[in-house]
Write a protein that holds these residues in place. Structure first.
Motif, mmCIF file in Angstrom:
data_model
loop_
_atom_site.group_PDB
_atom_site.id
_atom_site.type_symbol
_atom_site.label_atom_id
_atom_site.label_comp_id
_atom_site.label_asym_id
_atom_site.label_seq_id
_atom_site.Cartn_x
_atom_site.Cartn_y
_atom_site.Cartn_z
ATOM 1 N N LEU A 142 0.825 -1.207 0.000
ATOM 2 C CA LEU A 142 0.000 0.000 0.000
ATOM 3 C C LEU A 142 0.864 1.263 0.000
ATOM 4 O O LEU A 142 0.566 2.218 -0.725
ATOM 5 C CB LEU A 142 -0.925 -0.014 1.226
ATOM 6 N N ALA A 143 1.934 1.271 0.795
ATOM 7 C CA ALA A 143 2.819 2.433 0.841
ATOM 8 C C ALA A 143 3.536 2.644 -0.490
ATOM 9 O O ALA A 143 3.865 3.777 -0.863
ATOM 10 C CB ALA A 143 3.847 2.272 1.963
ATOM 11 N N GLY A 144 3.770 1.549 -1.227
ATOM 12 C CA GLY A 144 4.469 1.656 -2.499
ATOM 13 C C GLY A 144 3.589 2.086 -3.662
ATOM 14 O O GLY A 144 4.099 2.585 -4.681
ATOM 15 N N LEU A 145 2.278 1.922 -3.535
ATOM 16 C CA LEU A 145 1.375 2.225 -4.649
ATOM 17 C C LEU A 145 1.546 3.636 -5.218
ATOM 18 O O LEU A 145 1.599 3.811 -6.440
ATOM 19 C CB LEU A 145 -0.078 2.012 -4.224
ATOM 20 N N PRO A 146 1.647 4.698 -4.385
ATOM 21 C CA PRO A 146 1.734 6.052 -4.957
ATOM 22 C C PRO A 146 3.129 6.455 -5.405
ATOM 23 O O PRO A 146 3.289 7.510 -6.038
ATOM 24 C CB PRO A 146 1.269 6.940 -3.794
ATOM 25 N N HIS A 147 4.144 5.648 -5.102
ATOM 26 C CA HIS A 147 5.535 6.040 -5.339
ATOM 27 C C HIS A 147 5.797 6.435 -6.791
ATOM 28 O O HIS A 147 6.245 7.543 -7.084
ATOM 29 C CB HIS A 147 6.453 4.880 -4.915
ATOM 30 N N GLY A 148 5.572 5.511 -7.713
ATOM 31 C CA GLY A 148 5.894 5.758 -9.115
ATOM 32 C C GLY A 148 5.081 6.886 -9.714
ATOM 33 O O GLY A 148 5.610 7.726 -10.448
#
Length: 426
Positions: free
Chosen positions: A100-106
């Motif tokens: 979930l924390a990685g979803l907005p990264h890119g």
């Protein structure tokens, strides 16, 4: 420097801290949750998988949302993901929190890179993007070591709570400092997806997956290498991670102006040097001072690949750069996941703690081979013409606040028919 770049850098600092801190916390998380270090390494891959899924998906969903609002929404999701990680009751829930924390990264870096390039005058786009990435590198000097130290003394949950607070600060900075940046009226998902079909964009993404995978094959297990091979105590892990972060910052500072001058040579040189440094690390690791110097150099040459790759895909997909830019971060995090997985497999196979260095060197060489092939195809397909960062006409329109459609029209007017890209110094 526009203050908006500072807000983007602060956001990158928070994102970089949560992305990289898990490398330093793997032994602690493994011990607390009753699993092995290689298994805990899946937490690195989980974040990366979130980026790979989220970058194209969220960019597509937000293609019609004004860019400032999109940045705020993405940072909000980042905050929720880190809070979920801090409160996770077990390993499975922590895996889910990391995804979930990685979803907005890119998507955040994809939109942020486009915004950063629009905030500066012509000839400085790569430096603007590199300035945003400086937040990512400073995270490895200050954020990751401090968060690792905090996790070692107060538990890894405290680390993610602090990252949540950093996210809130970044959210406030974005709301206050980033100007309103409208989306192109003609922008839609189909147009963005078509831009990804560009051969040079695809080859650039493949270069990122392979080349940067070489960095993460080693970095993911640097904490264990520090204590198991270098001969340092657990308290020295934060120092080693900080040295890696210093190297990343030096690489980012050098990459901006070098990429503005000569994009592809910067990419070739960084990948070739990365392979050599990874091989050398296998030997220097047994001499403590030499090992520390190698860690700095590894961070520098590894991170020097990011700016030229980011600019390359933005240039080649210049009609619709947002999805391509975000997808580049999917590629980087696929490298993250793949590198951590392959490095962990080598360790689990009994080849030793330093076996990921050879895995990384092979990946770097493969990335270099793809990059050189792309450069040759680009030259051959254009009679010697490639793609500089942005054509002067494109830079002028972007710097003056023009829309992507206006920039594309300027590029098409400036180029001979069929070139599809501005001139690049190769």
């Amino acid at each position: 420097m526009p203050l908006a770049l500072l807000a983007l850098a602060v956001s990158a600092f928070g994102i970089g801290t949560t992305e990289f801190v898990m490398m330093g916390l793997l032994p602690n998380v493994a011990g607390d949750l009753g699993t092995s270090v290689p298994t805990a390494g899946y937490l690195v891959s989980a974040y990366a998988i979130g980026v790979v899924i989220g970058a194209p998906l969220l960019t597509a969903v937000g293609s019609r949302i004004p860019r400032k609002r999109m940045l705020l929404l993405l940072m909000g999701l980042f905050i929720v993901g880190n809070l979920a990680s801090a409160l996770a009751p077990g390993f499975g829930w922590l895996l889910a929190g990391r995804v979930l924390a990685g979803l907005p990264h890119g998507a955040f870096f994809g939109v942020g890179a486009v915004v950063a390039a629009q905030l500066v005058r012509e000839g400085r786009q790569a430096r603007a993007v590199a300035t945003m990435f400086l937040g990512l590198t400073v995270a490895n000097i200050v954020g990751v070591p401090a968060a690792t130290l905090l996790g070692q003394h107060l538990g890894w949950r405290a680390t993610f709570l602090v990252v949540t607070v950093i996210g809130l600060v970044a959210l406030a900075a974005l709301a206050r400092l980033v100007p309103y940046v409208p989306v192109d009226a003609q922008q839609d998902v189909r147009r963005e997806v078509r831009a990804l079909g560009n051969r040079q964009v695809l080859l650039g993404l493949a270069t990122a997956v392979l080349g940067f995978g070489g960095v993460f094959a080693v970095y993911s297990y640097l904490a264990s290498m520090t204590t198991e091979v270098m001969g340092f105590g657990e308290s020295s892990v934060t120092l080693v991670l900080a040295l890696f972060g210093i190297g990343m910052t030096l690489g980012a500072l050098a990459a901006g102006p070098l990429t503005d001058r000569a994009l592809r040579p910067t990419l070739y040189g960084s990948l070739a040097t990365l392979a050599l440094v990874l091989v050398a690390f296998r030997f220097t690791v047994h001499v403590q001072w030499a090992a520390l110097v190698t860690v700095v150099v590894l961070g520098a040459v590894g991170f020097m690949t990011t700016t030229p790759l980011q600019m390359l895909v933005m240039q080649k997909a210049r009609h619709a750069p947002t999805l391509a830019s975000a997808s580049n971060h999917s590629a980087f995090n696929l490298a993250n996941a793949g590198g951590a997985w392959l490095g962990g497999m080598a360790i689990a196979a009994g080849w030793g703690w330093m076996s990921p260095t050879l895995v990384g060197a092979v990946l770097a060489v493969l990335g270099l081979a793809v990059a050189v092939t792309a450069g040759l195809l680009d030259r051959g397909g254009r009679g010697g013409r490639g793609g500089h960062d942005l054509a002067p006409e494109v830079s002028r329109v972007v710097a003056s606040g023009g829309t992507p459609a206006e920039a594309a029209a300027a590029a098409e007017a400036a180029e001979p028919a069929g070139t599809g890209a501005a001139t690049e110094r190769v």
